[in-house]
Design a protein around this motif. Structure first.
Motif, PDB file in Angstrom:
ATOM      1  N   LYS A  97       0.199   4.265  -2.588  1.00 35.66           N
ATOM      2  CA  LYS A  97      -0.862   5.104  -2.025  1.00 35.66           C
ATOM      3  C   LYS A  97      -0.510   6.586  -2.003  1.00 35.66           C
ATOM      4  O   LYS A  97      -1.382   7.420  -1.831  1.00 35.66           O
ATOM      5  N   ASP A 148       0.833  -1.210   0.000  1.00 36.52           N
ATOM      6  CA  ASP A 148       0.000   0.000   0.000  1.00 36.52           C
ATOM      7  C   ASP A 148       0.863   1.255   0.000  1.00 36.52           C
ATOM      8  O   ASP A 148       0.574   2.224  -0.691  1.00 36.52           O
ATOM      9  N   LYS A 207      -1.388   3.312 -10.299  1.00 37.45           N
ATOM     10  CA  LYS A 207      -0.424   2.495  -9.551  1.00 37.45           C
ATOM     11  C   LYS A 207       0.765   2.103 -10.429  1.00 37.45           C
ATOM     12  O   LYS A 207       1.919   2.110  -9.988  1.00 37.45           O
TER      13      LYS A 207
END
Ligand code: SF4
Length: 390
Positions: A13, A9, A358
């Motif tokens: 993120k 993450d 991402k």
């Protein structure tokens, strides 16, 4: 506690913070005089997506799968309140929720494909990574991938901008690349260099308007000045070159003495193409039709006249100069080195995450690492120069 999910993450993120770190690093290198932006070279490299080739589905199949995923999410939510360990239940819920989100994204991608003009019959979206696209691979074959665009400053090989796109080619990607460089360094490169895959009339004009010297091979269009008829079994006497152009009347005369009138024009890559057509009635009654336009059932024969745009002619002339050729010879080494490093040394041949944002971050991490490596090398080189005895 830091587990695999926390690390994963963290990687994807904080895109604003990561972008900020990349730009800050460029700022430090720039202050050190290591990024002059005299010459920037852009190149694209395809990196495989985290999606299997057989994960691409038609819209109806995706809609059906989404209904099933929604039902599964609802069932798991109800189940977790009654039975099973909480941790296991949470993991299952998370997996089901992520699948539902991917399928929702997949449905949106069908709209995107429609906007891109993809034929309905050919529209397929991956249920694993909906934003991935099937792209031709450098070594041959096709695979779900993203196209990573990298801009490199030619002086010291620092990567000055990174972008990830869904297009399978580099056509018209130079302007967005220059915008990214400008955003990162608040300065425009004086000169940009690309391979022929980026060249278009619009790109040539845009670079001129932005006062950026553009260096790239000006490839002749295949079949320049020829009609598409010329490859369709038309006999030698009826090739387009046998039709005579009359500039005064802006029309052509066919080998049988019939007139082909001006019908319209279109822009084809680097040229303007003017279309001329014979009357259907002339061709229908012509004894030579079988040699001239055997496939035409509802229209008369057409020919095309191509004209190079003024900006393209100027660009072509520039690219014939010794200076431009010498600069272009250095392109591959500068532009392709970061791509090779990222793939060969960092092992980024396939993304480990899904989706444009991402994937963009994973590419940016790789380029940031690459730049730090370049920076260390430059510092060592400078230190070695300083300690050299006089
Ligand atoms: S088919 Fe039409 S264009 Fe061709 S030679 Fe005959 S009249 Fe001319």
């Amino acid at each position: 506690m830091i587990n695999a999910h926390t690390l994963s993450d963290f990687r994807v993120k904080h895109d604003t913070a990561l972008n900020g770190l990349f730009v800050q690093t460029l700022g430090l290198l720039s202050v050190d005089g290591l990024i002059p932006l005299e010459r920037v070279m852009q190149d694209g490299t395809k990196i495989r997506a985290k999606a299997a080739a057989d994960s691409f589905r038609r819209q109806e199949r995706v809609e059906q799968a989404l209904k099933e995923a929604q039902a599964q999410v609802a069932a798991l939510q109800a189940q977790s309140e009654e039975e099973g360990s909480r941790r296991m239940a949470k993991a299952r819920q998370r997996a089901a929720r992520e699948r539902q989100e991917r399928l929702e994204q997949a449905l949106k991608e069908f709209d995107q494909l429609e906007k891109e003009g993809k034929d309905k019959e050919q529209r397929r979206v991956s249920t694993s990574d909906p934003e991935a696209r099937v792209m031709k691979q450098p070594g041959g074959g096709y695979a779900p991938s993203y196209n990573v665009q990298i801009d490199t400053d030619a002086k010291n090989g620092v990567v000055v901008a990174v972008g990830v796109i869904q297009a399978g080619n580099d056509f018209e990607q130079l302007e967005p690349g220059v915008d990214r460089v400008q955003d990162n360094l608040k300065e425009t490169p004086k000169e940009v260099v690309t391979d022929g895959g980026y060249v278009s009339k619009d790109t040539i004009v845009a670079m001129k308007e932005r006062a950026i010297e553009y260096i790239a091979p000006c490839v002749d269009e295949a079949g320049k000045g020829q009609s598409s008829y010329d490859n369709r079994g038309v006999s030698a006497e009826y090739q387009s070159s046998r039709f005579i152009y009359d500039a005064q009347t802006n029309s052509y005369l066919c080998p049988q003495g019939k007139i082909l009138s001006y019908e319209g024009k279109e822009q084809r890559h680097l040229q303007l193409s003017y279309r001329y057509r014979a009357k259907r009635s002339d061709c229908e009654g012509c004894p030579m039709k079988s040699q001239c336009c055997p496939g035409n059932r509802v229209t008369g024969r057409s020919v095309h006249r191509s004209e190079e745009l003024a900006e393209v002619a100027e660009f072509r002339q520039k690219m014939q100069s010794e200076r431009a050729r010498e600069i272009y010879k250095t392109r591959a080494q500068v532009a392709e080195t970061p791509n090779l490093w990222i793939k060969a040394k960092f092992g980024l041949r396939q993304f480990s995450v899904r989706g444009l944002v991402k994937v963009g971050m994973e590419a940016l991490w790789a380029c940031l690492t690459y730049n730090i490596r370049v920076w260390i090398r430059l510092c060592w080189r400078r230190a070695a120069t300083v300690v050299q005895p006089a």
